[in-house]
Scaffold this active site. Structure first.
Site, PDB file in Angstrom:
ATOM      1  N   GLU A 108      -3.914  17.300 -84.478  1.00 40.74           N
ATOM      2  CA  GLU A 108      -3.676  17.201 -83.036  1.00 40.74           C
ATOM      3  C   GLU A 108      -2.359  17.738 -82.952  1.00 40.74           C
ATOM      4  OE1 GLU A 108      -2.992  13.523 -79.892  1.00 40.74           O
ATOM      5  OE2 GLU A 108      -4.563  13.246 -81.569  1.00 40.74           O
ATOM      6  N   ASP A 110       0.383  17.961 -79.591  1.00 38.26           N
ATOM      7  CA  ASP A 110       0.437  17.267 -78.391  1.00 38.26           C
ATOM      8  C   ASP A 110       1.567  17.676 -77.434  1.00 38.26           C
ATOM      9  OD1 ASP A 110      -1.481  15.400 -78.855  1.00 38.26           O
ATOM     10  OD2 ASP A 110      -0.194  13.678 -79.729  1.00 38.26           O
ATOM     11  N   GLU A 112       3.298  15.450 -74.217  1.00 38.17           N
ATOM     12  CA  GLU A 112       3.321  14.415 -73.383  1.00 38.17           C
ATOM     13  C   GLU A 112       4.431  14.471 -72.523  1.00 38.17           C
ATOM     14  OE1 GLU A 112       0.823  10.906 -75.544  1.00 38.17           O
ATOM     15  OE2 GLU A 112       2.475  11.150 -76.535  1.00 38.17           O
ATOM     16  N   THR A 126       6.603  16.136 -77.858  1.00 36.01           N
ATOM     17  CA  THR A 126       5.614  16.826 -78.735  1.00 36.01           C
ATOM     18  C   THR A 126       5.298  15.947 -79.942  1.00 36.01           C
ATOM     19  OG1 THR A 126       7.196  18.095 -79.849  1.00 36.01           O
ATOM     20  CG2 THR A 126       6.417  19.063 -77.756  1.00 36.01           C
ATOM     21  N   ASN A 127       4.201  16.196 -80.600  1.00 32.61           N
ATOM     22  CA  ASN A 127       3.918  15.437 -81.678  1.00 32.61           C
ATOM     23  C   ASN A 127       2.822  16.440 -82.406  1.00 32.61           C
ATOM     24  OD1 ASN A 127       3.729  13.622 -83.709  1.00 32.61           O
ATOM     25  ND2 ASN A 127       2.849  11.779 -82.645  1.00 32.61           N
ATOM     26  N   ASN A 135       3.210  10.547 -85.954  1.00 34.65           N
ATOM     27  CA  ASN A 135       4.581  10.086 -86.238  1.00 34.65           C
ATOM     28  C   ASN A 135       5.650  11.319 -86.383  1.00 34.65           C
ATOM     29  OD1 ASN A 135       3.760   7.296 -86.142  1.00 34.65           O
ATOM     30  ND2 ASN A 135       3.430   7.383 -88.351  1.00 34.65           N
ATOM     31  N   GLU A 137       7.241  12.818 -83.923  1.00 35.13           N
ATOM     32  CA  GLU A 137       7.762  12.984 -82.445  1.00 35.13           C
ATOM     33  C   GLU A 137       8.981  13.712 -82.361  1.00 35.13           C
ATOM     34  OE1 GLU A 137       7.022  10.038 -83.854  1.00 35.13           O
ATOM     35  OE2 GLU A 137       5.287   9.224 -82.776  1.00 35.13           O
ATOM     36  N   GLY A 206      11.357   3.027 -73.307  1.00 35.67           N
ATOM     37  CA  GLY A 206      10.719   2.164 -74.037  1.00 35.67           C
ATOM     38  C   GLY A 206       9.787   1.126 -73.558  1.00 35.67           C
ATOM     39  N   ARG A 289      13.613   4.612 -88.628  1.00 34.25           N
ATOM     40  CA  ARG A 289      12.055   4.920 -88.922  1.00 34.25           C
ATOM     41  C   ARG A 289      11.827   5.405 -90.342  1.00 34.25           C
ATOM     42  NH1 ARG A 289       9.365   8.265 -84.663  1.00 34.25           N
ATOM     43  NH2 ARG A 289       7.238   7.483 -85.638  1.00 34.25           N
TER      44      ARG A 289
END
Length: 302
Positions: A108, A110, A112, A126-127, A135, A137, A206, A289
């Site tokens: 995929e 992306d 967004e 974007t991803n 994950n 991003e 968030g 993360r």
């Protein structure tokens, strides 16, 4: 990035962003725009579609959003559409535009567009998913107001790279690093999709800022639908698709030309400027993360 490099990047804003590609580099391949129903079809909430000639509008209210999908799937090429995002207070809303294959191990790409309160800049996230793992991003603001006019958003995909472009300016490159043991999306045909929906549990600050339904309906507008890619019939097997969409001595796809294997010098400079001035989040730099840097970040040029 060094301070001197940032100063150089800012000084060259008008040069790098102001230039038109004139058919060079990543601008190749797309012809004239098609009508919406030639390439796409509503996927859900047909009653939230508004047709005005060649213009399509998707509506989000407190009952539903809306979305559409391509009629075909594709393996490599370029997709593009012009979008004008929700004006005014768009907090909590997301307008998504992406390519995706099917299944739990899908690939995929992306875009967004994350809404915000009036006067605050839109964030573009974007991803990249590979074999079901995302994950990756990145978030940035834009050098223009995307709610005031239409702008072109494109994805170029070939064996060597995935490039996200805004008005033909590259904002992200995901490079094939299979030689480093890193998977690259290359064998699953993808559909093209877009939708508008409520995501106020995470989209704006968030999830701290919720959707204000007194401003509904929220409208995203579309035109300029273009797909120049290898079309893959649903009935064709994966092996047949791979052969159909592979360049050979007798059939050469434009996206497999050597000039398409990496950014040109001009495009590389554009990407440097975008990252220096507009990137606000990069998963590669998020040590909370990812205490251990994701392996592709260790090798990625961009």
């Amino acid at each position: 990035m060094a301070v001197s490099a940032k100063m150089w990047a800012r000084a060259t804003l008008s040069f790098f962003v102001g230039l038109t590609f004139l058919g060079l580099g990543l601008g190749l391949g797309l012809g004239s725009s098609a009508k919406f129903d030639e390439l796409f079809q509503p996927a859900w909430a047909n009653d939230h579609f508004i047709y005005e000639g060649d213009l399509l509008k998707l509506k989000l209210d407190n009952s539903s959003g809306a979305g559409f999908s391509s009629k075909s799937k594709y393996l490599f090429g370029k997709v593009s559409m012009q979008i004008k995002l929700v004006e005014g207070d768009s907090a909590g809303t997301v307008t998504a535009y992406y390519m995706s294959s099917d299944g739990p191990y899908h690939n995929e790409f992306d875009f967004e567009f994350l809404g915000n309160t009036t006067g605050e800049p839109y964030l573009v996230q974007t991803n990249v998913y590979v074999n079901g793992v995302g994950n990756r991003e990145q978030r940035m603001n834009l050098w223009f107001d995307p709610t005031k006019d239409f702008h072109s958003y494109s994805i170029l995909w070939n064996h060597r790279q995935v490039v996200f472009l805004v008005d033909e300016t590259p904002i992200r490159v995901h490079t094939n690093m299979e030689h480093k043991g890193i998977p690259f999306p290359k064998d699953q045909a993808m559909g093209v999709y877009s939708s508008i929906w409520n995501a106020d549990d995470w989209a704006t600050r968030g999830g701290l800022v919720k959707t204000d339904w007194s401003h509904a309906p929220f409208i995203a507008s579309y035109r300029g639908f273009e797909i120049d890619a290898c079309e893959c019939p649903v009935s064709v097997s994966a092996d047949e698709i791979a052969n159909k969409c592979k360049s050979s001595a007798v059939k050469r796809f434009w996206w497999d030309e050597p000039t398409m294997s990496e950014l040109s010098l001009h495009q590389s400079h554009q990407l440097v400027w975008v990252r220096a001035n507009h990137l606000v989040y990069d998963y590669c730099s998020d040590t909370a993360r990812f205490p251990v840097m994701p392996v592709e970040c260790e090798h990625h040029r961009h």
